[in-house]
Motif scaffolding. Structure first.
Motif, PDB file in Angstrom:
ATOM      1  N   SER A 124       3.918  14.886 -13.553  1.00 14.98           N
ATOM      2  CA  SER A 124       3.014  15.323 -14.616  1.00 14.98           C
ATOM      3  C   SER A 124       2.265  16.605 -14.266  1.00 14.98           C
ATOM      4  O   SER A 124       1.239  16.902 -14.859  1.00 14.98           O
ATOM      5  CB  SER A 124       2.018  14.206 -14.934  1.00 14.98           C
ATOM      6  OG  SER A 124       1.236  13.942 -13.786  1.00 14.98           O
ATOM      7  N   GLU A 180       0.833  -1.200   0.000  1.00 17.62           N
ATOM      8  CA  GLU A 180       0.000   0.000   0.000  1.00 17.62           C
ATOM      9  C   GLU A 180       0.873   1.258   0.000  1.00 17.62           C
ATOM     10  O   GLU A 180       0.623   2.201  -0.742  1.00 17.62           O
ATOM     11  CB  GLU A 180      -0.916  -0.011   1.223  1.00 17.62           C
ATOM     12  CG  GLU A 180      -1.879   1.152   1.271  1.00 17.62           C
ATOM     13  CD  GLU A 180      -2.801   1.082   2.475  1.00 17.62           C
ATOM     14  OE1 GLU A 180      -3.239   2.146   2.907  1.00 17.62           O
ATOM     15  OE2 GLU A 180      -3.058  -0.024   2.982  1.00 17.62           O
ATOM     16  N   ILE A 236       2.436   1.728  -3.475  1.00 20.52           N
ATOM     17  CA  ILE A 236       1.461   2.192  -4.466  1.00 20.52           C
ATOM     18  C   ILE A 236       1.167   3.672  -4.265  1.00 20.52           C
ATOM     19  O   ILE A 236       1.113   4.448  -5.226  1.00 20.52           O
ATOM     20  CB  ILE A 236       0.178   1.343  -4.399  1.00 20.52           C
ATOM     21  CG1 ILE A 236       0.492  -0.096  -4.838  1.00 20.52           C
ATOM     22  CG2 ILE A 236      -0.927   1.954  -5.236  1.00 20.52           C
ATOM     23  CD1 ILE A 236      -0.613  -1.087  -4.561  1.00 20.52           C
ATOM     24  N   GLU A 237       1.014   4.082  -3.002  1.00 21.82           N
ATOM     25  CA  GLU A 237       0.772   5.500  -2.698  1.00 21.82           C
ATOM     26  C   GLU A 237       1.962   6.352  -3.130  1.00 21.82           C
ATOM     27  O   GLU A 237       1.796   7.431  -3.708  1.00 21.82           O
ATOM     28  CB  GLU A 237       0.518   5.693  -1.207  1.00 21.82           C
ATOM     29  CG  GLU A 237      -0.797   5.163  -0.722  1.00 21.82           C
ATOM     30  CD  GLU A 237      -0.927   5.222   0.795  1.00 21.82           C
ATOM     31  OE1 GLU A 237      -0.021   5.760   1.474  1.00 21.82           O
ATOM     32  OE2 GLU A 237      -1.941   4.736   1.300  1.00 21.82           O
ATOM     33  N   ARG A 238       3.146   5.868  -2.873  1.00 23.24           N
ATOM     34  CA  ARG A 238       4.352   6.616  -3.233  1.00 23.24           C
ATOM     35  C   ARG A 238       4.480   6.752  -4.755  1.00 23.24           C
ATOM     36  O   ARG A 238       4.806   7.816  -5.268  1.00 23.24           O
ATOM     37  CB  ARG A 238       5.568   5.917  -2.651  1.00 23.24           C
ATOM     38  CG  ARG A 238       6.820   6.691  -2.806  1.00 23.24           C
ATOM     39  CD  ARG A 238       7.934   6.045  -2.055  1.00 23.24           C
ATOM     40  NE  ARG A 238       9.045   6.970  -2.014  1.00 23.24           N
ATOM     41  CZ  ARG A 238      10.110   6.813  -1.301  1.00 23.24           C
ATOM     42  NH1 ARG A 238      10.225   5.757  -0.535  1.00 23.24           N
ATOM     43  NH2 ARG A 238      11.076   7.686  -1.322  1.00 23.24           N
ATOM     44  N   GLU A 239       4.224   5.667  -5.475  1.00 22.48           N
ATOM     45  CA  GLU A 239       4.310   5.711  -6.928  1.00 22.48           C
ATOM     46  C   GLU A 239       3.279   6.669  -7.511  1.00 22.48           C
ATOM     47  O   GLU A 239       3.571   7.433  -8.435  1.00 22.48           O
ATOM     48  CB  GLU A 239       4.123   4.315  -7.511  1.00 22.48           C
ATOM     49  CG  GLU A 239       4.291   4.277  -9.012  1.00 22.48           C
ATOM     50  CD  GLU A 239       4.116   2.888  -9.586  1.00 22.48           C
ATOM     51  OE1 GLU A 239       4.371   2.734 -10.794  1.00 22.48           O
ATOM     52  OE2 GLU A 239       3.724   1.965  -8.856  1.00 22.48           O
ATOM     53  N   THR A 240       2.064   6.677  -6.949  1.00 24.39           N
ATOM     54  CA  THR A 240       1.022   7.585  -7.407  1.00 24.39           C
ATOM     55  C   THR A 240       1.437   9.030  -7.195  1.00 24.39           C
ATOM     56  O   THR A 240       1.271   9.881  -8.082  1.00 24.39           O
ATOM     57  CB  THR A 240      -0.305   7.292  -6.671  1.00 24.39           C
ATOM     58  OG1 THR A 240      -0.652   5.926  -6.891  1.00 24.39           O
ATOM     59  CG2 THR A 240      -1.414   8.197  -7.147  1.00 24.39           C
ATOM     60  N   ALA A 241       2.002   9.317  -6.032  1.00 24.52           N
ATOM     61  CA  ALA A 241       2.450  10.674  -5.732  1.00 24.52           C
ATOM     62  C   ALA A 241       3.582  11.104  -6.657  1.00 24.52           C
ATOM     63  O   ALA A 241       3.627  12.246  -7.127  1.00 24.52           O
ATOM     64  CB  ALA A 241       2.890  10.771  -4.278  1.00 24.52           C
ATOM     65  N   GLN A 242       4.485  10.189  -6.964  1.00 18.03           N
ATOM     66  CA  GLN A 242       5.593  10.510  -7.857  1.00 18.03           C
ATOM     67  C   GLN A 242       5.099  10.779  -9.273  1.00 18.03           C
ATOM     68  O   GLN A 242       5.560  11.712  -9.934  1.00 18.03           O
ATOM     69  CB  GLN A 242       6.617   9.377  -7.853  1.00 18.03           C
ATOM     70  CG  GLN A 242       7.411   9.278  -6.573  1.00 18.03           C
ATOM     71  CD  GLN A 242       8.271   8.024  -6.515  1.00 18.03           C
ATOM     72  OE1 GLN A 242       8.054   7.062  -7.253  1.00 18.03           O
ATOM     73  NE2 GLN A 242       9.238   8.019  -5.612  1.00 18.03           N
ATOM     74  N   LYS A 243       4.158   9.972  -9.748  1.00 16.14           N
ATOM     75  CA  LYS A 243       3.606  10.179 -11.090  1.00 16.14           C
ATOM     76  C   LYS A 243       2.874  11.512 -11.172  1.00 16.14           C
ATOM     77  O   LYS A 243       2.962  12.222 -12.172  1.00 16.14           O
ATOM     78  CB  LYS A 243       2.673   9.028 -11.468  1.00 16.14           C
ATOM     79  CG  LYS A 243       3.414   7.762 -11.844  1.00 16.14           C
ATOM     80  CD  LYS A 243       2.462   6.657 -12.236  1.00 16.14           C
ATOM     81  CE  LYS A 243       3.224   5.400 -12.599  1.00 16.14           C
ATOM     82  NZ  LYS A 243       2.341   4.293 -12.946  1.00 16.14           N
ATOM     83  N   LYS A 244       2.137  11.853 -10.108  1.00 14.40           N
ATOM     84  CA  LYS A 244       1.423  13.123 -10.076  1.00 14.40           C
ATOM     85  C   LYS A 244       2.414  14.277 -10.130  1.00 14.40           C
ATOM     86  O   LYS A 244       2.219  15.248 -10.858  1.00 14.40           O
ATOM     87  CB  LYS A 244       0.573  13.212  -8.804  1.00 14.40           C
ATOM     88  CG  LYS A 244      -0.225  14.472  -8.700  1.00 14.40           C
ATOM     89  CD  LYS A 244      -1.056  14.501  -7.441  1.00 14.40           C
ATOM     90  CE  LYS A 244      -1.788  15.830  -7.319  1.00 14.40           C
ATOM     91  NZ  LYS A 244      -2.526  15.928  -6.066  1.00 14.40           N
ATOM     92  N   ARG A 245       3.500  14.173  -9.365  1.00 14.25           N
ATOM     93  CA  ARG A 245       4.510  15.231  -9.330  1.00 14.25           C
ATOM     94  C   ARG A 245       5.191  15.372 -10.694  1.00 14.25           C
ATOM     95  O   ARG A 245       5.476  16.484 -11.140  1.00 14.25           O
ATOM     96  CB  ARG A 245       5.543  14.897  -8.246  1.00 14.25           C
ATOM     97  CG  ARG A 245       6.746  15.796  -8.187  1.00 14.25           C
ATOM     98  CD  ARG A 245       6.458  17.032  -7.381  1.00 14.25           C
ATOM     99  NE  ARG A 245       7.575  17.957  -7.422  1.00 14.25           N
ATOM    100  CZ  ARG A 245       8.230  18.370  -6.380  1.00 14.25           C
ATOM    101  NH1 ARG A 245       7.881  17.959  -5.183  1.00 14.25           N
ATOM    102  NH2 ARG A 245       9.208  19.223  -6.507  1.00 14.25           N
TER     103      ARG A 245
END
Length: 110
Positions: free
Chosen positions: A82, A68, A71-80
Protein backbone atom coordinates in the motif's frame (compact mmCIF):
# COMPACT_ATOMS: atom_id res chain seq x y z
CA UNK A 1 45.72 -69.86 -43.48
CA UNK A 2 44.38 -68.60 -40.17
CA UNK A 3 41.18 -69.87 -38.70
CA UNK A 4 38.50 -67.36 -37.83
CA UNK A 5 37.03 -67.65 -34.34
CA UNK A 6 33.59 -69.12 -34.21
CA UNK A 7 30.84 -66.62 -33.51
CA UNK A 8 27.81 -67.82 -31.59
CA UNK A 9 24.72 -65.97 -30.51
CA UNK A 10 23.62 -66.26 -26.91
CA UNK A 11 20.13 -67.57 -26.22
CA UNK A 12 17.36 -64.98 -26.53
CA UNK A 13 15.78 -65.91 -23.21
CA UNK A 14 16.39 -64.81 -19.66
CA UNK A 15 16.80 -67.75 -17.31
CA UNK A 16 13.65 -68.70 -15.38
CA UNK A 17 15.51 -68.38 -12.08
CA UNK A 18 16.18 -64.67 -12.69
CA UNK A 19 12.47 -64.09 -13.44
CA UNK A 20 11.43 -65.85 -10.25
CA UNK A 21 13.90 -63.92 -8.08
CA UNK A 22 12.74 -60.60 -9.54
CA UNK A 23 9.08 -61.51 -9.00
CA UNK A 24 9.77 -62.62 -5.42
CA UNK A 25 11.61 -59.37 -4.65
CA UNK A 26 8.77 -57.30 -6.13
CA UNK A 27 6.25 -59.25 -4.05
CA UNK A 28 8.23 -58.68 -0.82
CA UNK A 29 8.54 -54.93 -1.50
CA UNK A 30 4.82 -54.64 -2.28
CA UNK A 31 3.87 -56.63 0.83
CA UNK A 32 6.02 -54.38 3.03
CA UNK A 33 4.38 -51.30 1.49
CA UNK A 34 0.90 -52.66 2.11
CA UNK A 35 1.80 -53.59 5.69
CA UNK A 36 3.24 -50.12 6.41
CA UNK A 37 0.19 -48.39 4.89
CA UNK A 38 -2.16 -50.60 6.89
CA UNK A 39 -0.34 -49.83 10.15
CA UNK A 40 -0.45 -46.08 9.49
CA UNK A 41 -4.15 -46.24 8.65
CA UNK A 42 -4.86 -48.33 11.75
CA UNK A 43 -3.10 -45.82 14.03
CA UNK A 44 -4.81 -42.87 12.30
CA UNK A 45 -8.24 -44.43 12.82
CA UNK A 46 -7.50 -44.97 16.51
CA UNK A 47 -6.51 -41.32 16.84
CA UNK A 48 -2.92 -42.07 17.77
CA UNK A 49 -0.11 -39.87 16.66
CA UNK A 50 1.92 -41.75 14.08
CA UNK A 51 5.55 -41.35 13.23
CA UNK A 52 4.50 -39.11 10.36
CA UNK A 53 3.09 -36.58 12.81
CA UNK A 54 5.90 -36.69 15.37
CA UNK A 55 6.94 -33.19 16.44
CA UNK A 56 10.27 -31.93 15.20
CA UNK A 57 12.46 -30.29 17.82
CA UNK A 58 12.87 -26.54 17.51
CA UNK A 59 10.04 -25.94 15.06
CA UNK A 60 6.95 -23.89 15.72
CA UNK A 61 3.80 -26.00 15.84
CA UNK A 62 1.25 -23.25 15.31
CA UNK A 63 0.19 -21.43 12.19
CA UNK A 64 2.76 -18.83 11.13
CA UNK A 65 -0.01 -16.24 10.85
CA UNK A 66 -0.61 -16.47 14.60
CA UNK A 67 3.01 -16.09 15.70
CA UNK A 68 4.79 -12.83 16.43
CA UNK A 69 7.05 -13.35 13.42
CA UNK A 70 4.05 -14.05 11.18
CA UNK A 71 2.17 -10.97 12.36
CA UNK A 72 5.24 -8.78 11.79
CA UNK A 73 5.73 -10.24 8.33
CA UNK A 74 2.09 -9.73 7.36
CA UNK A 75 2.22 -6.12 8.57
CA UNK A 76 5.34 -5.46 6.53
CA UNK A 77 3.78 -7.03 3.44
CA UNK A 78 0.60 -4.96 3.77
CA UNK A 79 2.67 -1.80 4.20
CA UNK A 80 4.70 -2.64 1.09
CA UNK A 81 1.53 -3.36 -0.94
CA UNK A 82 0.00 0.00 0.00
CA UNK A 83 2.97 2.35 -0.38
CA UNK A 84 5.25 3.94 -2.93
CA UNK A 85 8.98 3.37 -2.80
CA UNK A 86 12.16 2.55 -4.65
CA UNK A 87 13.15 -1.00 -5.45
CA UNK A 88 16.30 0.10 -7.31
CA UNK A 89 16.70 3.86 -7.67
CA UNK A 90 19.69 3.61 -10.04
CA UNK A 91 17.70 1.42 -12.42
CA UNK A 92 14.60 3.62 -12.04
CA UNK A 93 12.56 0.74 -10.60
CA UNK A 94 9.88 1.63 -8.06
CA UNK A 95 6.97 -0.12 -6.37
CA UNK A 96 3.49 1.35 -6.18
CA UNK A 97 0.38 0.44 -4.19
CA UNK A 98 -1.28 -2.71 -5.49
CA UNK A 99 -4.65 -1.01 -6.02
CA UNK A 100 -3.01 1.68 -8.18
CA UNK A 101 -1.14 -0.97 -10.17
CA UNK A 102 -4.40 -2.81 -10.84
CA UNK A 103 -6.05 0.43 -12.02
CA UNK A 104 -3.17 1.22 -14.37
CA UNK A 105 -3.12 -2.32 -15.72
CA UNK A 106 -6.87 -2.23 -16.33
CA UNK A 107 -6.46 1.00 -18.30
CA UNK A 108 -3.74 -0.64 -20.38
CA UNK A 109 -0.92 1.54 -19.06
CA UNK A 110 2.36 0.22 -17.90
Amino acid sequence: MTEEPSIAQEPDAIPLRRHLLTAALAFVVAALGVFAARQLLHHARRGERSLLHAPLAGLEHSSIAQTERGIERETAQKKRLSSYGWVDRNAGLAHIPIERAIELRAKGQR
